[in-house]
Design a protein around this motif. Structure first.
Motif, PDB file in Angstrom:
ATOM      1  N   THR A  90       8.124  -1.784  -1.746  1.00 46.23           N
ATOM      2  CA  THR A  90       6.891  -3.247  -1.997  1.00 46.23           C
ATOM      3  C   THR A  90       6.985  -3.185  -4.410  1.00 46.23           C
ATOM      4  OG1 THR A  90       5.637  -2.275  -0.523  1.00 46.23           O
ATOM      5  CG2 THR A  90       4.653  -2.861  -2.358  1.00 46.23           C
ATOM      6  N   VAL A 131       6.066   3.890   7.850  1.00 50.15           N
ATOM      7  CA  VAL A 131       5.271   4.210   8.816  1.00 50.15           C
ATOM      8  C   VAL A 131       4.391   3.590   9.328  1.00 50.15           C
ATOM      9  CG1 VAL A 131       4.849   5.797   7.242  1.00 50.15           C
ATOM     10  CG2 VAL A 131       3.022   4.325   7.064  1.00 50.15           C
ATOM     11  N   GLY A 175       0.642   1.255  10.089  1.00 50.78           N
ATOM     12  CA  GLY A 175      -0.127   0.385   9.078  1.00 50.78           C
ATOM     13  C   GLY A 175      -1.312  -0.039  10.388  1.00 50.78           C
ATOM     14  N   HIS A 209       1.376  -7.621   3.307  1.00 43.89           N
ATOM     15  CA  HIS A 209       3.135  -7.758   3.914  1.00 43.89           C
ATOM     16  C   HIS A 209       2.762  -9.154   3.994  1.00 43.89           C
ATOM     17  CE1 HIS A 209       1.659  -4.253   4.205  1.00 43.89           C
ATOM     18  NE2 HIS A 209       2.922  -3.323   4.819  1.00 43.89           N
ATOM     19  N   LEU A 236      -4.678  -2.322  -1.341  1.00 42.19           N
ATOM     20  CA  LEU A 236      -3.795  -2.396  -0.119  1.00 42.19           C
ATOM     21  C   LEU A 236      -2.641  -3.066  -0.210  1.00 42.19           C
ATOM     22  CD1 LEU A 236      -6.234  -3.341   2.338  1.00 42.19           C
ATOM     23  CD2 LEU A 236      -6.574  -1.045   1.199  1.00 42.19           C
ATOM     24  N   ILE A 237      -1.516  -3.393  -0.001  1.00 41.18           N
ATOM     25  CA  ILE A 237      -0.634  -3.437  -0.246  1.00 41.18           C
ATOM     26  C   ILE A 237      -0.656  -4.949   1.505  1.00 41.18           C
ATOM     27  CG2 ILE A 237       2.297  -3.667   0.940  1.00 41.18           C
ATOM     28  CD1 ILE A 237       2.006  -0.550  -0.048  1.00 41.18           C
ATOM     29  N   LEU A 255      -8.509  -5.249  -9.540  1.00 42.32           N
ATOM     30  CA  LEU A 255      -6.843  -5.540 -10.621  1.00 42.32           C
ATOM     31  C   LEU A 255      -6.181  -6.782 -10.178  1.00 42.32           C
ATOM     32  CD1 LEU A 255      -4.703  -2.320  -9.286  1.00 42.32           C
ATOM     33  CD2 LEU A 255      -6.037  -2.801 -11.265  1.00 42.32           C
ATOM     34  N   LEU A 266       5.890   3.236  -9.410  1.00 42.90           N
ATOM     35  CA  LEU A 266       4.492   4.261  -9.215  1.00 42.90           C
ATOM     36  C   LEU A 266       4.630   4.702  -8.130  1.00 42.90           C
ATOM     37  CD1 LEU A 266       3.042   0.656  -9.415  1.00 42.90           C
ATOM     38  CD2 LEU A 266       3.360   2.293 -11.237  1.00 42.90           C
ATOM     39  N   ALA A 326      -1.541  -4.292   5.050  1.00 40.38           N
ATOM     40  CA  ALA A 326      -2.007  -2.445   5.887  1.00 40.38           C
ATOM     41  C   ALA A 326      -1.506  -1.902   4.939  1.00 40.38           C
ATOM     42  CB  ALA A 326      -0.330  -3.579   6.594  1.00 40.38           C
ATOM     43  N   PRO A 327      -2.668  -0.978   5.535  1.00 47.17           N
ATOM     44  CA  PRO A 327      -2.445   1.199   4.386  1.00 47.17           C
ATOM     45  C   PRO A 327      -1.369   1.617   5.560  1.00 47.17           C
ATOM     46  CG  PRO A 327      -4.580   0.883   4.740  1.00 47.17           C
ATOM     47  CD  PRO A 327      -3.922  -0.790   5.102  1.00 47.17           C
ATOM     48  N   SER A 328      -1.006   2.246   4.971  1.00 44.27           N
ATOM     49  CA  SER A 328      -1.040   3.506   6.312  1.00 44.27           C
ATOM     50  C   SER A 328      -2.445   3.886   6.974  1.00 44.27           C
ATOM     51  CB  SER A 328      -0.585   4.908   6.123  1.00 44.27           C
ATOM     52  OG  SER A 328      -1.388   4.631   4.407  1.00 44.27           O
ATOM     53  N   ALA A 374       0.178  -5.960  -4.609  1.00 41.26           N
ATOM     54  CA  ALA A 374       1.325  -5.796  -4.153  1.00 41.26           C
ATOM     55  C   ALA A 374       1.887  -6.175  -3.110  1.00 41.26           C
ATOM     56  CB  ALA A 374       0.882  -4.163  -3.797  1.00 41.26           C
TER      57      ALA A 374
HETATM   58  O1  TXA Z   1       4.911   1.813   3.593  1.00 43.30           O
HETATM   59  C1  TXA Z   1       4.198   1.367   3.209  1.00 43.30           C
HETATM   60  O2  TXA Z   1       3.653   0.923   1.828  1.00 43.30           O
HETATM   61  C2  TXA Z   1       2.396   1.432   4.119  1.00 43.30           C
HETATM   62  C3  TXA Z   1       3.499   0.886   5.250  1.00 43.30           C
HETATM   63  C4  TXA Z   1       2.185   0.319   6.593  1.00 43.30           C
HETATM   64  O3  TXA Z   1       3.760  -1.156   4.743  1.00 43.30           O
HETATM   65  N1  TXA Z   1       1.458   1.193   3.355  1.00 43.30           N
HETATM   66  C5  TXA Z   1       1.027   2.669   2.515  1.00 43.30           C
HETATM   67  O4  TXA Z   1      -0.411   1.610   1.819  1.00 43.30           O
HETATM   68  O5  TXA Z   1       2.163   3.349   2.330  1.00 43.30           O
HETATM   69  P1  TXA Z   1      -0.898   2.472   1.712  1.00 43.30           P
HETATM   70  O6  TXA Z   1      -2.578   1.952   1.729  1.00 43.30           O
HETATM   71  O7  TXA Z   1      -1.434   4.270   2.228  1.00 43.30           O
HETATM   72  O8  TXA Z   1      -0.335   2.835   0.261  1.00 43.30           O
HETATM   73  C6  TXA Z   1      -0.216   2.031  -0.595  1.00 43.30           C
HETATM   74  C7  TXA Z   1      -0.099   2.061  -2.362  1.00 43.30           C
HETATM   75  C8  TXA Z   1      -1.282   2.951  -2.909  1.00 43.30           C
HETATM   76  O9  TXA Z   1      -1.326   3.849  -3.748  1.00 43.30           O
HETATM   77  C9  TXA Z   1      -2.367   1.871  -3.319  1.00 43.30           C
HETATM   78  O10 TXA Z   1      -2.644   2.481  -4.616  1.00 43.30           O
HETATM   79  C10 TXA Z   1      -0.815   0.888  -4.301  1.00 43.30           C
HETATM   80  O11 TXA Z   1      -0.025   0.585  -3.416  1.00 43.30           O
HETATM   81  N2  TXA Z   1      -1.221  -0.284  -4.293  1.00 43.30           N
HETATM   82  C11 TXA Z   1      -1.602  -1.122  -4.216  1.00 43.30           C
HETATM   83  N3  TXA Z   1      -1.513  -2.277  -5.009  1.00 43.30           N
HETATM   84  C12 TXA Z   1      -1.680  -2.091  -6.356  1.00 43.30           C
HETATM   85  C13 TXA Z   1      -1.301  -3.022  -7.013  1.00 43.30           C
HETATM   86  N4  TXA Z   1      -1.808  -3.862  -6.831  1.00 43.30           N
HETATM   87  N5  TXA Z   1      -1.267  -1.646  -7.973  1.00 43.30           N
HETATM   88  C14 TXA Z   1       0.011  -0.590  -8.563  1.00 43.30           C
HETATM   89  N6  TXA Z   1      -1.204  -0.402  -7.082  1.00 43.30           N
HETATM   90  C15 TXA Z   1      -1.461  -0.931  -6.060  1.00 43.30           C
END
Ligand code: TXA
Ligand code: MG
Length: 321
Positions: free
Chosen positions: A90, A29, A31, A60, A57-58, A109, A191, A135-137, A113
């Protein structure tokens, strides 16, 4: 690479360096991208999305080598990255104390990710910028994820200062977010189901994925209501009522309107790619025609069907009031 894209990629890298936000096409999707090492830039992402701070956030990156600067890989994590990167997987891994990624990205945490996206424009931006990109969505928190540049522009139209550059990478090929896996001490945990299927991941691990005992702790982002259109969503519907639009699949379509079919041939890859854009179109149709809900045909649960059903269940979940 055309010159026009080269210029846009350079502008995007400059914006990231200046602490600004970029609409970034990935294969999953779009970001909302920021310099992952810049606290202010990361805070702007949370503000623009209206996202609860506890949702991390993830990050990249280009490849496993760069990811290892920020996260500690064990053999299983390395095997998964080698099999799926660049691509829609991820990994949630222990965060290295030496990582310069903003602590806001991990939301407190001790994990981080990481993923290496496959979209050529995302990869060009990562190369041109030269650092990790958070980058989150690119949707307001809780709303449907964007699969086109127009979705990103519309999401932040009310706040023209939120995003400096929206890169046009065409419609997202996968259409669902990445699969999120945390290799734990015993089993690896799933997850979030997503663009990499459970079967393909289990084949690399040689073991089944486990579900987290309490996903509120493991994946704080997995809020129950998410991906939600304005209209209500009703699942496993063989047909719509007079008050509903219909999202069909395979043979289940019928003469209804407004209606769209995720995949007339019953192809789950095509259905995933269409899911978010079709939910948006039917949501608009409901608004125009004053319909209460979108009824959705049953979708098989195998392959990408697991992630499609996950997103639909969240779209149908009771909304926070
Ligand atoms: O496809 C994707 O992953 C897209 C594109 C832009 O890369 N990004 C995405 O990001 O979906 P977002 O922020 O909408 O979703 C990221 C998810 C969230 O549910 C967040 O809680 C989880 O990843 N997350 C991030 N870091 C984490 C961590 N350290 N432990 C557990 N969950 C984590
Ligand atoms: Mg999201």
């Amino acid at each position: 690479m055309s010159d026009a894209i080269g210029v846009d990629v350079a502008r995007a890298a400059d914006a990231l360096r200046a602490g600004r936000l970029v609409g970034l096409p990935t294969e999953t999707v779009y970001g909302l991208a920021a310099d992952a090492t810049n606290d202010d830039a990361v805070a702007r992402v949370f503000a623009a999305k209206g996202r609860p701070r506890f949702n991390p956030l993830i990050v990249h990156v280009a490849d496993v080598g760069t990811a290892e600067r920020h996260a500690a890989f064990d053999d299983r994590a390395r095997a998964l990255a080698e099999a799926f990167w660049p691509g829609p997987l991820t990994l949630v891994l222990p965060r290295r104390a030496t990582s310069d990624v903003s602590l806001l990205v991990s939301a407190g945490l001790d994990t981080i990710a990481v993923r290496a996206p496959a979209h050529p424009i995302a990869r060009m931006v990562i190369d041109a910028f030269g650092g990790p990109i958070a980058a989150p969505s690119a949707n307001p928190s809780g709303a449907i994820s964007p699969t086109s540049p127009a979705h990103v522009r519309a999401a932040f139209a009310g706040d023209p200062t939120a995003v400096d550059v929206v890169l046009d990478g065409g419609p997202s090929a996968v259409g669902l977010e990445s699969t999120i896996v945390r290799p734990g001490p015993d089993a690896a945990l799933l997850l979030r189901p997503g663009g990499a299927t459970r079967d393909a991941i289990e084949a690399v691990l040689g073991a089944p994925l486990a579900l987290p005992a309490n996903d509120a702790v493991e994946a704080p982002g997995m809020l129950q209501s998410h991906y939600a259109p304005t209209a209500e969503v009703r699942l496993d519907a063989d047909a719509p009522t007079a008050d509903e639009a219909y999202l069909g699949f395979g043979d289940r379509h019928g003469p209804y309107r407004p209606a769209l079919n995720l995949s007339p041939t019953g192809d789950l890859v095509e259905a995933a790619a269409n899911l978010f854009a079709y939910l948006r179109r039917l949501d608009d149709a409901c608004r125009r025609e004053r319909l209460a809900a979108i009824a959705v045909a049953p979708i098989p649960r195998e392959g990408l069907g697991e992630a499609i059903n996950d997103r639909l269940a969240r779209a149908a979940a009771p909304r926070p009031t």
